[in-house]
Design a protein around this motif. Structure first.
Motif, PDB file in Angstrom:
ATOM      1  N   GLU A  68       0.837  -1.199   0.000  1.00 32.81           N
ATOM      2  CA  GLU A  68       0.000   0.000   0.000  1.00 32.81           C
ATOM      3  C   GLU A  68       0.874   1.252   0.000  1.00 32.81           C
ATOM      4  OE1 GLU A  68      -3.510   2.149   2.702  1.00 32.81           O
ATOM      5  OE2 GLU A  68      -2.726   0.166   3.249  1.00 32.81           O
ATOM      6  N   ARG A  71       2.045   1.879  -3.659  1.00 33.94           N
ATOM      7  CA  ARG A  71       0.972   2.369  -4.526  1.00 33.94           C
ATOM      8  C   ARG A  71       0.567   3.796  -4.146  1.00 33.94           C
ATOM      9  NH1 ARG A  71      -3.033  -0.499  -3.165  1.00 33.94           N
ATOM     10  NH2 ARG A  71      -2.055  -2.182  -1.970  1.00 33.94           N
ATOM     11  N   CYS A  74       3.223   6.139  -5.540  1.00 31.87           N
ATOM     12  CA  CYS A  74       3.045   6.315  -6.985  1.00 31.87           C
ATOM     13  C   CYS A  74       1.885   7.267  -7.280  1.00 31.87           C
ATOM     14  CB  CYS A  74       2.803   4.970  -7.661  1.00 31.87           C
ATOM     15  SG  CYS A  74       4.185   3.794  -7.541  1.00 31.87           S
ATOM     16  N   ALA A  88      -5.318   4.686  -5.629  1.00 27.62           N
ATOM     17  CA  ALA A  88      -4.103   3.887  -5.444  1.00 27.62           C
ATOM     18  C   ALA A  88      -4.402   2.402  -5.329  1.00 27.62           C
ATOM     19  CB  ALA A  88      -3.347   4.361  -4.202  1.00 27.62           C
ATOM     20  N   VAL A  92      -3.476   1.857  -9.895  1.00 24.57           N
ATOM     21  CA  VAL A  92      -2.015   1.853  -9.876  1.00 24.57           C
ATOM     22  C   VAL A  92      -1.535   0.426  -9.634  1.00 24.57           C
ATOM     23  CG1 VAL A  92       0.064   2.639  -8.687  1.00 24.57           C
ATOM     24  CG2 VAL A  92      -1.838   4.224  -9.026  1.00 24.57           C
ATOM     25  N   LEU A  93      -0.533   0.004 -10.384  1.00 28.74           N
ATOM     26  CA  LEU A  93       0.023  -1.337 -10.204  1.00 28.74           C
ATOM     27  C   LEU A  93       1.541  -1.277 -10.381  1.00 28.74           C
ATOM     28  CD1 LEU A  93      -0.471  -4.380  -9.801  1.00 28.74           C
ATOM     29  CD2 LEU A  93      -0.777  -4.578 -12.284  1.00 28.74           C
ATOM     30  N   PRO A  94       2.313  -1.566  -9.325  1.00 29.20           N
ATOM     31  CA  PRO A  94       3.776  -1.598  -9.459  1.00 29.20           C
ATOM     32  C   PRO A  94       4.216  -2.728 -10.396  1.00 29.20           C
ATOM     33  CG  PRO A  94       3.124  -1.408  -7.156  1.00 29.20           C
ATOM     34  CD  PRO A  94       1.889  -1.740  -7.929  1.00 29.20           C
ATOM     35  N   PHE A 253       5.807   1.567 -12.545  1.00 24.77           N
ATOM     36  CA  PHE A 253       4.398   1.264 -12.290  1.00 24.77           C
ATOM     37  C   PHE A 253       3.574   1.605 -13.517  1.00 24.77           C
ATOM     38  CE2 PHE A 253       4.561   5.748 -10.915  1.00 24.77           C
ATOM     39  CZ  PHE A 253       3.371   6.280 -11.431  1.00 24.77           C
ATOM     40  N   ALA A 255      -0.512   2.825 -14.584  1.00 27.45           N
ATOM     41  CA  ALA A 255      -1.667   3.479 -13.989  1.00 27.45           C
ATOM     42  C   ALA A 255      -2.689   3.769 -15.083  1.00 27.45           C
ATOM     43  CB  ALA A 255      -1.259   4.774 -13.280  1.00 27.45           C
ATOM     44  N   GLN A 280      10.721  -2.436  -3.351  1.00 20.17           N
ATOM     45  CA  GLN A 280       9.513  -1.642  -3.112  1.00 20.17           C
ATOM     46  C   GLN A 280       9.806  -0.512  -2.135  1.00 20.17           C
ATOM     47  OE1 GLN A 280       5.623  -3.443  -2.596  1.00 20.17           O
ATOM     48  NE2 GLN A 280       6.407  -5.449  -3.250  1.00 20.17           N
TER      49      GLN A 280
END
Length: 400
Positions: A68, A71, A74, A88, A92-94, A253, A255, A280
């Protein structure tokens, strides 16, 4: 074996090795490599500190969705950089760098089981991952030439109606590789209208967005927001590699459209592509800090200020809107011969533009250009520019 593997073409740097095979550069000149766009500036201290302070993460399996905290970082960066609000948790995705994500996203989006072969549209010249991802997904690549006459932007009017009807995905790259050209709001408006009409997804590759010289480049999500749109059928890709000089972290990431990212997350869960908890934590630190990004831009600006005028004295070239490449037209139009001769005479490596493009619609839009990546230290870039000027002056004025 996957039959689509036979369709893959050699990577540009493999072709470059073949081009330079057997060449004998002067032994007294040290090599200056301007061919590969690999950041060479030091990784920022804020990232290294976060890395060493989070090594306990090596003992945990990472979640594909990412933490979390990552995200949120980001999403916060998107808000500060573009003035865009994203969820988020859903938008959003790493990912492990933009390259991995661009390839995997195509495998998620393309359905090749129908009676007609789907089309993936790519700018031309282009990042070769676009083509390989399309081919391995069973799609047909279609190349839209980007020439000086169109500000090095794709000429969408050149795409036939029959191709648009089969198009499922369109790649755009802004700032562009190799030209550094940036999409304007009217460019985005045109592309969004086409997406609305034909229903294709837009994959916006924005990995060079933080290396600019005047105004920050417009992003895809920002353009959608300015035009009063949501993020339907739009996903942007970005990375810390160029922005923060950490290509070895493989951190970025995506998005945009929540429905697309939900399916992309499902694919990635099976793909086994979760980011290390250590990276991360370091990525959170990177996205939350802008001071090192400003310093990085200043280093590139100094190189372009020192080099562009020199190279422009002998080649048709100007400073790009963004990115760290010079896209230079060579004197006689034979970019491959120019690159080999320059290497043999001056021990400077550049990448032929034709290696970054495909023959399409009667031409190869990269032919006659070379790409110069100003990633080496300032002194090396200046030395390379001096040698390029010397080389071109010698071949264009052999009596001097």
């Amino acid at each position: 074996m996957n039959p689509h593997l036979a369709q893959l073409q050699p990577y540009p740097f493999q072709r470059l090795r073949g081009l330079l095979a057997g060449a004998q550069p002067p032994a007294d000149l040290r090599h200056v490599n301007l061919s590969i766009g690999e950041p060479k500036h030091p990784a920022p201290d804020v990232v290294k500190t976060a890395l060493t302070g989070s090594l306990e993460g090596l003992s945990a399996y990472p979640a594909t969705l990412g933490s979390e905290a990552l995200r949120t970082a980001c999403a916060g960066w998107l808000a500060r950089r573009y003035g865009v609000a994203v969820d988020a948790a859903r938008e959003v995705l790493p990912v492990n760098g933009s390259r991995e994500a661009l390839f995997a996203f195509v495998q998620t989006v393309i359905d090749a089981s129908g009676p007609e072969r789907p089309v993936v549209i790519s700018p031309n010249p282009f990042y070769q991952i676009y083509e390989g991802a399309a081919l391995l997904a069973g799609a047909e690549p279609f190349y839209v030439n980007c020439t000086a006459a169109h500000r090095f932007q794709p000429d969408w009017k050149a795409v036939p109606e029959s191709v648009w009807q089969r198009t499922r995905l369109v790649f755009v790259c802004s700032p562009g590789n190799p030209t550094g050209a940036v999409m304007r709001l009217e460019d985005w408006q045109t592309l969004f209208a086409l997406s609305d009409r034909y229903g294709f997804v837009i994959a916006s590759d924005e990995c060079y967005s933080e290396i600019y010289f005047d105004a920050p480049p417009l992003g895809g999500l920002e353009a959608a927001s300015r035009l009063g749109r949501g993020f339907e059928r739009l996903v942007m890709f970005t990375s810390l590699s160029k922005r923060s000089n950490v290509p070895g972290m493989r951190s970025g990431f995506v998005a945009g459209d929540a429905a697309l990212l939900e399916k992309f997350l499902l694919y990635r869960t099976y793909h086994g592509s979760a980011m290390s908890p250590v990276f991360q934590a370091a990525s959170v630190a990177a996205w939350n800090d802008e001071s090192h990004v400003s310093a990085n831009r200043a280093l590139y600006a100094a190189k372009f200020d020192a080099v562009t005028g020199q190279v422009a004295s002998v080649l048709d070239v100007c400073r790009p809107e963004a990115g760290f490449y010079l896209w230079a037209r060579v004197p006689d139009g034979d970019d491959a011969a120019f690159a080999r001769a320059l290497f043999e005479a001056e021990h400077v490596t550049v990448l032929p533009g034709s290696f970054l493009a495909r023959d399409a619609h009667g031409t190869n839009p990269g032919r006659g250009y070379v790409r110069l990546a100003l990633v080496a230290p300032l002194e090396e870039c200046i030395e390379a520019a001096y040698r390029i000027v010397r080389f071109v002056s010698r071949i264009t004025n052999p009596s001097t």
